[in-house]
Design a protein around this motif. Structure first.
Motif, PDB file in Angstrom:
ATOM      1  N   VAL A  78      84.929  -6.959  44.231  1.00 20.88           N
ATOM      2  CA  VAL A  78      86.369  -6.711  44.269  1.00 20.88           C
ATOM      3  C   VAL A  78      86.866  -6.236  42.908  1.00 20.88           C
ATOM      4  O   VAL A  78      87.663  -5.303  42.812  1.00 20.88           O
ATOM      5  CB  VAL A  78      87.126  -7.985  44.705  1.00 20.88           C
ATOM      6  CG1 VAL A  78      88.627  -7.834  44.455  1.00 20.88           C
ATOM      7  CG2 VAL A  78      86.873  -8.264  46.180  1.00 20.88           C
ATOM      8  N   LYS A  79      86.389  -6.879  41.839  1.00 18.95           N
ATOM      9  CA  LYS A  79      86.808  -6.486  40.494  1.00 18.95           C
ATOM     10  C   LYS A  79      86.368  -5.060  40.185  1.00 18.95           C
ATOM     11  O   LYS A  79      87.129  -4.270  39.616  1.00 18.95           O
ATOM     12  CB  LYS A  79      86.225  -7.445  39.456  1.00 18.95           C
ATOM     13  CG  LYS A  79      86.715  -8.876  39.587  1.00 18.95           C
ATOM     14  CD  LYS A  79      88.212  -8.967  39.396  1.00 18.95           C
ATOM     15  CE  LYS A  79      88.707 -10.386  39.572  1.00 18.95           C
ATOM     16  NZ  LYS A  79      90.177 -10.487  39.474  1.00 18.95           N
ATOM     17  N   LEU A  80      85.142  -4.709  40.556  1.00 19.25           N
ATOM     18  CA  LEU A  80      84.662  -3.348  40.329  1.00 19.25           C
ATOM     19  C   LEU A  80      85.477  -2.343  41.133  1.00 19.25           C
ATOM     20  O   LEU A  80      85.793  -1.249  40.650  1.00 19.25           O
ATOM     21  CB  LEU A  80      83.179  -3.249  40.705  1.00 19.25           C
ATOM     22  CG  LEU A  80      82.210  -4.024  39.814  1.00 19.25           C
ATOM     23  CD1 LEU A  80      80.797  -3.981  40.408  1.00 19.25           C
ATOM     24  CD2 LEU A  80      82.199  -3.444  38.403  1.00 19.25           C
ATOM     25  N   GLU A  81      85.827  -2.713  42.358  1.00 13.11           N
ATOM     26  CA  GLU A  81      86.636  -1.829  43.189  1.00 13.11           C
ATOM     27  C   GLU A  81      88.013  -1.611  42.578  1.00 13.11           C
ATOM     28  O   GLU A  81      88.539  -0.490  42.575  1.00 13.11           O
ATOM     29  CB  GLU A  81      86.777  -2.409  44.591  1.00 13.11           C
ATOM     30  CG  GLU A  81      87.521  -1.488  45.554  1.00 13.11           C
ATOM     31  CD  GLU A  81      87.705  -2.118  46.918  1.00 13.11           C
ATOM     32  OE1 GLU A  81      87.504  -1.425  47.923  1.00 13.11           O
ATOM     33  OE2 GLU A  81      88.070  -3.310  46.976  1.00 13.11           O
ATOM     34  N   GLN A  82      88.597  -2.681  42.005  1.00 10.97           N
ATOM     35  CA  GLN A  82      89.905  -2.544  41.362  1.00 10.97           C
ATOM     36  C   GLN A  82      89.843  -1.580  40.191  1.00 10.97           C
ATOM     37  O   GLN A  82      90.756  -0.790  39.970  1.00 10.97           O
ATOM     38  CB  GLN A  82      90.397  -3.913  40.909  1.00 10.97           C
ATOM     39  CG  GLN A  82      90.829  -4.821  42.044  1.00 10.97           C
ATOM     40  CD  GLN A  82      91.228  -6.199  41.547  1.00 10.97           C
ATOM     41  OE1 GLN A  82      90.926  -6.584  40.432  1.00 10.97           O
ATOM     42  NE2 GLN A  82      91.910  -6.951  42.394  1.00 10.97           N
ATOM     43  N   ILE A  83      88.753  -1.658  39.427  1.00 14.01           N
ATOM     44  CA  ILE A  83      88.591  -0.743  38.298  1.00 14.01           C
ATOM     45  C   ILE A  83      88.506   0.693  38.804  1.00 14.01           C
ATOM     46  O   ILE A  83      89.113   1.609  38.238  1.00 14.01           O
ATOM     47  CB  ILE A  83      87.335  -1.120  37.493  1.00 14.01           C
ATOM     48  CG1 ILE A  83      87.528  -2.480  36.813  1.00 14.01           C
ATOM     49  CG2 ILE A  83      87.021  -0.053  36.454  1.00 14.01           C
ATOM     50  CD1 ILE A  83      86.282  -3.015  36.155  1.00 14.01           C
ATOM     51  N   CYS A  84      87.758   0.890  39.900  1.00 10.38           N
ATOM     52  CA  CYS A  84      87.632   2.238  40.460  1.00 10.38           C
ATOM     53  C   CYS A  84      88.964   2.749  40.978  1.00 10.38           C
ATOM     54  O   CYS A  84      89.315   3.912  40.788  1.00 10.38           O
ATOM     55  CB  CYS A  84      86.585   2.245  41.574  1.00 10.38           C
ATOM     56  SG  CYS A  84      84.900   1.935  41.018  1.00 10.38           S
ATOM     57  N   VAL A  85      89.719   1.868  41.651  1.00  5.82           N
ATOM     58  CA  VAL A  85      91.030   2.269  42.166  1.00  5.82           C
ATOM     59  C   VAL A  85      91.949   2.665  41.026  1.00  5.82           C
ATOM     60  O   VAL A  85      92.645   3.679  41.058  1.00  5.82           O
ATOM     61  CB  VAL A  85      91.656   1.124  42.992  1.00  5.82           C
ATOM     62  CG1 VAL A  85      93.122   1.427  43.298  1.00  5.82           C
ATOM     63  CG2 VAL A  85      90.894   0.944  44.289  1.00  5.82           C
ATOM     64  N   ALA A  86      91.940   1.854  39.957  1.00  2.67           N
ATOM     65  CA  ALA A  86      92.802   2.141  38.812  1.00  2.67           C
ATOM     66  C   ALA A  86      92.419   3.451  38.150  1.00  2.67           C
ATOM     67  O   ALA A  86      93.275   4.159  37.601  1.00  2.67           O
ATOM     68  CB  ALA A  86      92.720   1.002  37.795  1.00  2.67           C
ATOM     69  N   ALA A  87      91.114   3.794  38.190  1.00  2.00           N
ATOM     70  CA  ALA A  87      90.664   5.031  37.555  1.00  2.00           C
ATOM     71  C   ALA A  87      90.968   6.257  38.402  1.00  2.00           C
ATOM     72  O   ALA A  87      90.841   7.390  37.922  1.00  2.00           O
ATOM     73  CB  ALA A  87      89.158   4.950  37.290  1.00  2.00           C
ATOM     74  N   GLN A  88      91.373   6.064  39.656  1.00  3.25           N
ATOM     75  CA  GLN A  88      91.604   7.193  40.557  1.00  3.25           C
ATOM     76  C   GLN A  88      93.078   7.390  40.863  1.00  3.25           C
ATOM     77  O   GLN A  88      93.445   7.845  41.930  1.00  3.25           O
ATOM     78  CB  GLN A  88      90.831   6.967  41.855  1.00  3.25           C
ATOM     79  CG  GLN A  88      89.321   6.960  41.658  1.00  3.25           C
ATOM     80  CD  GLN A  88      88.571   6.592  42.915  1.00  3.25           C
ATOM     81  OE1 GLN A  88      89.182   6.340  43.952  1.00  3.25           O
ATOM     82  NE2 GLN A  88      87.252   6.557  42.840  1.00  3.25           N
ATOM     83  N   SER A  89      93.926   7.052  39.923  1.00  5.72           N
ATOM     84  CA  SER A  89      95.360   7.229  40.127  1.00  5.72           C
ATOM     85  C   SER A  89      95.662   8.700  40.371  1.00  5.72           C
ATOM     86  O   SER A  89      95.442   9.539  39.499  1.00  5.72           O
ATOM     87  CB  SER A  89      96.118   6.747  38.884  1.00  5.72           C
ATOM     88  OG  SER A  89      97.443   7.192  38.903  1.00  5.72           O
TER      89      SER A  89
END
Length: 422
Positions: A222-233
């Motif tokens: 989940v934490k890794l996914e959040q980082i990916c989501v934040a990087a794909q703004s």
């Protein structure tokens, strides 16, 4: 697994809710809803546990957000209220405990706080390696990884070494170690970190190896996914304030705007993000008010206490009531039924103000159709009575935009009467 791991904390939190709430006879001797020695003894007697178990479960409840402590008083967190009906509340509670793993056990006393902080900062990479390994990993291998990560952190801070007795370079901070040499004494810190993570149920240790539990593996993912989501703004608003982010989303389609909200939220703690959004909603721009509550819908249940806290603020009340109704399961198309006629009228004016400021004239004309009043004269009467600060501007803009001369004249007359106090 999350429910099982937090069962003791939930039990103590529910006991505290019943025994320590305002006006109850079972408060502590000093009248405060805190876990004093007397409270711990009473809880232990009521629940058939030892005071030590009570204190441990109480600490877990606080870290998981099941109990919120404000000064000298404690109250149930939203996760406790939603525990039986919302699995996401359970998972969020466990993730909050996982995030606070470094508080689960006392820090090693023999190490400087800076060294402990470095180890804590380096552990996400260790956890990511464990997650990718999908099985047991030798502790020695994790120690090597931890050492490498600490060296990288020191290098990123541009720490430099100098010979003993020599003057440090101008403006150089006192070094804590040589960047290209392995940091010393990290083994005890790694042991402490693994033991703390094991105590919250994130991993297991044994035979010189560490293995993430299924719950721990999920949390890291989940934490890794959040980082990916934040990087794909998509619109690049992650680093903006809530107000600027909402302005940047004003012209996006709903799905794109929600993706931007998710990216912005993923880069912040829930508490700070919700506070920022509500502050933005309190501003004078009605469009931002509506968008802020759309972003709060993306936040979901964690925003409930803050939204409920602003129900008595006139400017935010209609939006908050609609949000809470939808959160409680009411169909969005029926949610307006929770508003009084006056609140619905106030919301109509506020939304019209947003359209007048940011939309086109035909949109304002079509906005008439969303009014709860059956006729325009009835709408004008109630709009004049509701006392919205933008009433005059909205009516003037509507009069200028409406193609019917007679209706436009009536709206203009109503605007003049509000303006002159008639």
């Amino acid at each position: 697994m999350a429910r099982t791991g937090l069962a003791g904390a939930v039990r103590v939190a529910r006991w505290a809710d019943n025994a320590l709430g305002p006006g109850r006879d079972a408060a502590t001797a000093d009248g405060k809803a805190t876990l004093s020695a007397a409270t711990a003894d009473r809880a232990a007697a009521d629940l058939g546990l030892t005071p030590e178990q009570i204190r441990a479960d109480w600490d877990t409840a606080r870290l998981a957000g099941l109990v919120e402590v404000h000064g000298d008083s404690a109250r149930p967190g939203w996760r406790l209220r939603a525990w039986d009906r919302d699995d996401s509340a359970v998972l969020r509670g466990w993730v909050a405990l996982f995030d606070a793993w470094s508080l689960a056990l006392p820090e090693p006393e023999a190490h400087e706080p800076a060294a402990v902080a470095e180890a804590v900062s380096a552990m996400p990479q260790v956890l990511s390696f464990l997650q990718l390994s999908a099985g047991p990993v030798p502790v020695e291998q994790l120690l090597d990884l931890l050492q490498q990560r600490v060296i990288e952190l020191r290098t990123e801070r541009c720490e430099v070494s100098y010979e003993p007795g020599a003057e440090p370079p101008v403006e150089a901070a006192e070094p804590t170690g040589t960047p290209d040499a392995p940091p010393a004494s990290l083994a005890p810190l790694l042991d402490w970190a693994l033991e703390a993570l094991a105590s919250v149920g994130a991993l297991t240790c044994g035979a010189g190896q560490a293995t993430l539990t299924p719950l721990g593996s999920w949390a890291v993912w989940v934490k890794l996914e959040q980082i990916c989501v934040a990087a794909q703004s998509p619109a690049g608003n992650i680093e903006q304030s809530a107000e600027d982010m909402l302005r940047g989303c004003a012209q996006l389609r709903p799905n794109a705007a929600r993706a931007e909200y998710r990216a912005w939220l993923a880069a912040r703690t829930v508490g700070s993000a919700v506070s920022e959004l509500i502050d933005a909603a309190r501003g004078e721009d009605a469009l931002l008010r509506g968008l802020a509550f759309e972003a709060l819908r993306v936040v979901g249940a964690p925003a409930e206490p803050d939204v409920r806290a602003v129900v008595d603020e006139p400017t935010l009340r209609p939006y908050a009531l609609l949000w809470l109704a939808e959160h409680d399961g009411l169909d969005p198309e029926d949610a307006h039924e929770v508003l009084t006629r006056e609140e619905a009228t106030w919301l109509w004016v506020d939304t019209a103000a947003a359209v007048a400021d940011h939309g086109e004239a035909p949109m304002l004309v079509r906005h008439l159709e969303s009014a709860v009043q059956p006729t325009v004269p009835r709408l004008l009467d109630e709009v004049r009575a509701v006392g919205h600060p933008r009433t005059v501007q909205v009516l003037v803009a509507l009069a200028a935009a409406h193609p019917d001369p007679a209706l436009a004249k009536a709206v203009r007359r109503a605007a003049f009467q509000v303006h002159t106090g008639g």
